[in-house]
Scaffold this active site. Structure first.
Site, PDB file in Angstrom:
ATOM      1  N   LYS A   1      22.731 -29.187  27.654  1.00 50.25           N
ATOM      2  CA  LYS A   1      23.578 -29.081  26.467  1.00 50.25           C
ATOM      3  C   LYS A   1      23.864 -30.498  25.989  1.00 50.25           C
ATOM      4  CE  LYS A   1      28.096 -26.950  25.304  1.00 50.25           C
ATOM      5  NZ  LYS A   1      29.193 -26.144  25.893  1.00 50.25           N
TER       6      LYS A   1
ATOM      7  N   SER B   1      29.980 -21.959  23.477  1.00 55.89           N
ATOM      8  CA  SER B   1      29.357 -23.032  22.733  1.00 55.89           C
ATOM      9  C   SER B   1      28.001 -23.481  23.276  1.00 55.89           C
ATOM     10  CB  SER B   1      30.298 -24.232  22.680  1.00 55.89           C
ATOM     11  OG  SER B   1      30.577 -24.715  23.976  1.00 55.89           O
TER      12      SER B   1
ATOM     13  N   SER C   1      32.124 -20.851  27.657  1.00 52.06           N
ATOM     14  CA  SER C   1      30.947 -21.341  26.928  1.00 52.06           C
ATOM     15  C   SER C   1      29.624 -21.309  27.672  1.00 52.06           C
ATOM     16  CB  SER C   1      31.199 -22.762  26.449  1.00 52.06           C
ATOM     17  OG  SER C   1      31.901 -22.696  25.254  1.00 52.06           O
TER      18      SER C   1
END
Ligand code: GLN
Length: 483
Positions: free
Chosen positions: A77, A152, A176
């Site tokens: 990420k 996310s 997330s």
């Protein structure tokens, strides 16, 4: 069949036996990214050249053979730093910023023979549940391109599901990792707070943030987790505790597990499809001789309010550093320092990030601190106490990962509160710092995946993984997104 379609552990075994080389895998992954990425947009940056060069070097030298990841690619990420690479956090405010150091987890992955192959898309600074709040555009769900992948860590989950990544790291502050894993039909785990070093993870809410794996199986999750855990002197909140080999734990014989279901939390509401799927899982568990008992988490109904007070307070403080002086973007025209700060921040941050900075600053301000921030901290203690009491009666707690399957792009962007409710079943776990995993539990008749979440006692990732491995076998989910 491209090698990218195999799971990480399977490929590691094939590479170690000499059946395929790291370069073969890299080539197939690269072709898959080339073909599929324009539809999904899971990546902010794919390091194609690095991947192919490094895979070639390893293949020629044979150096990879004794390592845990055997020269295979893993992606991150884009709020995790890699030396010499851009870290954007999905934000305009970090434009041009290049990280001068590797995050501790990146050091661990490289030590174990992984090649870092790219950075995935995310909601700006991790703030969101759909990956629509990214300055780089939205990522799409590989199961249905009109739907969000969750967030996310939506880029990581979408890439793993679309087989354009073998495994990824995400970060989880309020869900997330687990929520996008659930939406994309893959496995996602948030370890105990303090298990994995946060050094090199760009801070959103420091008392909640934790890095963890997103993979296609529980076994792959255990493999990645074994690499990234451990005490780090550079993160004062990382814990000194014995580190089990998590893959070994999956094989161990065990006593019968007791799983608690907190019906009072589930009563807050969920989509009938999710409820029906969850009940099927409970029935199957009972048939497999797992005892399912009632649990209660009465204060978790306050968890969302409590989380948005604490997380925003911490975010407002953590994001104060982006002022145009040290990192990334600085506005073009200004007459004085104050204007430079305010214009830079106005231009650099997206709407959701600004909303949270405002709310966070408010709850910390003189006169309101006790009424909001201090009160939220007291509620957090109650949420923790509920979990402790429940774990007297069961080994694991089980809830659906999210109250609904993936929603459509744009469906919740105008209603932040509705978006916040997507995390009703994941947020209490972050407040209590517990380990939890989401594994796929089925698909709706619209072919959208659903996930079930197992939550464990602090530092008991082993039981969480064992329970998840059993459940995975029982559910027999053989997904694979159709892109
Ligand atoms: N969706 C939650 C939020 O918007 C959680 C995000 C996260 O875990 N990073 O804050």
């Amino acid at each position: 069949m491209g090698l990218n379609q195999f799971g990480l552990s399977e490929l590691v075994a094939m590479v170690k036996k000499g059946e395929v080389s790291p370069l073969d895998v890299a080539n197939d992954l690269f072709s898959a990214v080339d073909a599929v990425e324009p539809k999904i947009r899971a990546y902010i940056e794919f390091y194609a050249e690095d991947l192919l060069d490094e895979a070639k070097r390893l293949t020629n030298s044979g150096e990879y053979k004794s390592t845990r990841f055997a020269g295979l690619p893993i992606v991150l990420k884009d709020n995790i730093t890699v030396k010499g690479k851009r870290t954007t956090c999905g934000s305009r405010i970090l434009a041009g910023y290049v990280s001068p150091y590797d995050a501790t987890v990146v050091g661990h992955l490289k030590r174990d023979g992984a090649i870092i192959a790219g950075k995935t898309n995310l909601d700006e600074f991790g703030m969101g549940s759909s990956t629509e709040n990214s300055a780089f555009g939205a990522t799409r769900n590989p199961w249905n391109l009109d739907c969000v992948p969750g967030g996310s860590s939506g880029g990581s989950a979408a890439a793993v599901a679309a087989q354009t990544a073998l495994a990824a790291l995400g970060s989880d502050t309020g869900g997330s990792i687990r929520q996008p894993a659930g939406f994309c039909g893959v496995v996602g785990m948030k370890p105990t707070y303090g298990r994995v070093s946060r050094y090199g993870l760009v801070a959103f809410a420091s008392s909640l943030d934790q890095i963890g794996p997103i993979t296609r199986s529980v076994r792959d999750c255990a493999l990645v987790l074994s690499s990234i855990c451990g005490r780090d002197p550079r993160d004062a909140t990382s814990l000194q505790s014995p580190l089990p080999e998590f893959e070994g734990a999956l094989e161990k014989r065990r006593e019968k597990l007791t799983i608690g279901v907190p019906w009072d939390l589930l009563d807050l509401g969920m989509d009938p499809l999710v409820e029906a799927n969850f009940k099927t899982v409970i029935d199957a568990l009972e048939r497999c001789n797992v005892s399912v008992v009632d649990a209660t988490l009465p204060n978790s109904k306050h968890a969302i309010a409590c989380y948005y007070t604490i997380a925003n307070a911490e975010a407002s403080s953590n994001l104060a550093r982006y002022d145009g002086v040290r990192y990334g973007h600085r506005t073009g025209t200004y007459d004085d320092l104050f204007t430079m700060y305010t214009r830079t921040r106005d231009e650099g941050f997206g709407e959701e990030v600004k909303r949270r900075i405002l709310l966070g600053t408010y709850v910390l301000s003189a006169g309101y601190y006790d009424a909001y921030y201090a009160k939220a901290q007291r509620v957090r203690s109650l949420v923790i106490a509920d979990f402790n009491a429940s774990f007297d009666r069961c080994d694991l707690i089980m809830v659906p990962t999210s109250p609904s399957p993936a929603f459509r792009l744009g469906e919740k962007t105008d209603d932040p509160l509705l978006m916040y409710l997507s995390d009703v079943f994941t947020i209490p776990v972050n407040l209590a710092g517990l380990p939890a995993i989401s594994i796929p539990s089925g698909v709706t008749d619209q072919r959208l995946p659903m996930g079930v979440q197992l939550i464990g006692r602090p530092l008991d990732e082993e039981t969480v993984l064992r329970g998840a491995a059993d459940l995975e076998k029982m559910i027999g989910f053989h997904g694979g997104a159709v892109v």
